[in-house]
Design an enzyme around this catalytic site. Structure first.
Site, short mmCIF file in Angstrom:
data_model
loop_
_atom_site.label_atom_id
_atom_site.label_comp_id
_atom_site.label_asym_id
_atom_site.label_seq_id
_atom_site.Cartn_x
_atom_site.Cartn_y
_atom_site.Cartn_z
N ASP A 30 -8.28 5.26 -1.21
CA ASP A 30 -7.90 3.92 -1.67
C ASP A 30 -6.63 4.03 -2.51
O ASP A 30 -6.49 4.94 -3.33
CB ASP A 30 -9.04 3.31 -2.50
CG ASP A 30 -8.86 1.81 -2.69
OD1 ASP A 30 -9.64 1.04 -2.11
OD2 ASP A 30 -7.93 1.42 -3.43
N ILE A 31 -5.71 3.09 -2.31
CA ILE A 31 -4.42 3.14 -3.00
C ILE A 31 -4.57 2.88 -4.50
O ILE A 31 -3.72 3.27 -5.29
CB ILE A 31 -3.43 2.14 -2.35
CG1 ILE A 31 -1.99 2.52 -2.64
CG2 ILE A 31 -3.73 0.71 -2.79
CD1 ILE A 31 -0.98 1.78 -1.78
N ASN A 87 -17.75 -5.02 0.89
CA ASN A 87 -17.52 -6.37 0.40
C ASN A 87 -17.27 -7.27 1.61
O ASN A 87 -16.51 -6.90 2.51
CB ASN A 87 -16.30 -6.39 -0.52
CG ASN A 87 -16.50 -5.56 -1.78
OD1 ASN A 87 -17.61 -5.46 -2.28
ND2 ASN A 87 -15.44 -4.94 -2.26
N GLU A 95 -11.01 -8.45 -0.03
CA GLU A 95 -9.59 -8.83 -0.14
C GLU A 95 -8.81 -8.45 1.10
O GLU A 95 -7.83 -9.11 1.44
CB GLU A 95 -8.97 -8.18 -1.38
CG GLU A 95 -9.55 -8.76 -2.67
CD GLU A 95 -8.97 -8.13 -3.93
OE1 GLU A 95 -8.22 -7.13 -3.82
OE2 GLU A 95 -9.30 -8.64 -5.01
N VAL A 96 -9.22 -7.38 1.76
CA VAL A 96 -8.56 -6.97 3.01
C VAL A 96 -9.51 -7.27 4.16
O VAL A 96 -10.63 -6.74 4.20
CB VAL A 96 -8.18 -5.48 2.99
CG1 VAL A 96 -7.61 -5.06 4.33
CG2 VAL A 96 -7.18 -5.19 1.87
N HIS A 100 -14.26 -2.60 6.16
CA HIS A 100 -14.16 -1.28 5.53
C HIS A 100 -15.34 -1.02 4.63
O HIS A 100 -15.92 -1.93 4.06
CB HIS A 100 -12.84 -1.13 4.75
CG HIS A 100 -12.61 -2.21 3.74
ND1 HIS A 100 -12.13 -3.45 4.09
CD2 HIS A 100 -12.80 -2.24 2.40
CE1 HIS A 100 -12.03 -4.19 3.00
NE2 HIS A 100 -12.43 -3.49 1.96
N MET A 101 -15.63 0.25 4.49
CA MET A 101 -16.70 0.73 3.65
C MET A 101 -16.05 1.49 2.50
O MET A 101 -15.17 2.32 2.74
CB MET A 101 -17.51 1.71 4.52
CG MET A 101 -18.96 1.82 4.26
SD MET A 101 -19.65 2.94 5.52
CE MET A 101 -20.48 1.76 6.54
N HIS A 102 -16.43 1.17 1.27
CA HIS A 102 -15.94 1.93 0.11
C HIS A 102 -16.92 3.07 -0.16
O HIS A 102 -18.13 2.84 -0.24
CB HIS A 102 -15.90 1.07 -1.14
CG HIS A 102 -14.92 -0.07 -1.11
ND1 HIS A 102 -13.71 -0.03 -1.77
CD2 HIS A 102 -14.99 -1.29 -0.53
CE1 HIS A 102 -13.08 -1.18 -1.59
NE2 HIS A 102 -13.84 -1.97 -0.84
P1 5GP Z 1 -11.87 -5.08 -0.64
O1 5GP Z 1 -11.70 -5.80 -1.96
O2 5GP Z 1 -11.27 -5.86 0.50
O3 5GP Z 1 -13.29 -4.66 -0.39
O4 5GP Z 1 -11.09 -3.73 -0.81
C1 5GP Z 1 -9.80 -3.52 -0.34
C2 5GP Z 1 -9.35 -2.18 -0.88
O5 5GP Z 1 -8.20 -1.80 -0.16
C3 5GP Z 1 -8.97 -2.20 -2.37
O6 5GP Z 1 -9.78 -1.25 -3.06
C4 5GP Z 1 -7.49 -1.82 -2.37
O7 5GP Z 1 -7.14 -0.98 -3.45
C5 5GP Z 1 -7.32 -1.12 -1.03
N1 5GP Z 1 -6.00 -1.25 -0.43
C6 5GP Z 1 -5.29 -2.39 -0.29
N2 5GP Z 1 -4.12 -2.15 0.32
C7 5GP Z 1 -4.10 -0.80 0.59
C8 5GP Z 1 -3.14 0.05 1.21
O8 5GP Z 1 -2.07 -0.35 1.67
N3 5GP Z 1 -3.47 1.37 1.29
C9 5GP Z 1 -4.65 1.86 0.82
N4 5GP Z 1 -4.86 3.16 0.95
N5 5GP Z 1 -5.57 1.08 0.23
C10 5GP Z 1 -5.30 -0.23 0.11
#
Ligand code: 5GP
Ligand code: ZN
Length: 113
Positions: A30-31, A87, A95-96, A100-102
């Protein structure tokens, strides 16, 4: 989908620190890590949310879950403990919009907020 940031990572258009890759799934750091271990696991195929896979996608989702556990082992957090979460949609904190799975580990997880 060319406007999807994670599809662009799959395509190699946006760089990522890859932890694992095969024909079906990609795992990368994660970035903006929320824990010492914070890896995102995605299907290479675009699904916007967890609401979108169908019954025939069960092996793919199972593979992602098993790979999360395997990566937890590799990163030495399996025994102490870790969290895997998906999420889903705005109220779920997504947000994305590429499924995806964290995988989070390396610190005490608190609450579910
Ligand atoms: P969400 O809130 O959608 O479950 O999590 C999206 C995750 O994607 C966040 O933890 C965010 O830091 C990560 N993320 C967003 N843009 C990028 C990117 O360009 N590269 C990487 N490696 N992670 C990203
Ligand atoms: Zn996508």
């Amino acid at each position: 989908m060319s406007d999807c940031i994670f599809c662009r990572i799959v395509a190699g258009d946006i760089p990522a620190k890859v932890a694992y890759e095969d024909d079906d799934i990609l795992a990368f750091e994660d970035i903006s890590p929320k824990a010492p271990v914070h890896i995102l696991l995605i299907p290479k195929r675009h699904f916007a949310t967890l609401n979108d896979p169908e019954g025939s996608d069960a092996p793919l989702l199972g593979k992602m879950m098993l790979k999360a556990a395997e990566l937890a082992g590799e990163r030495r957090v399996a025994e102490a403990g870790y969290r895997v979460l998906v999420n889903t949609n705005p109220q779920g904190g997504q947000e994305v919009f590429h499924l995806h799975m964290h995988l989070l580990g390396g610190r005490q997880m608190v609450g579910m907020g």
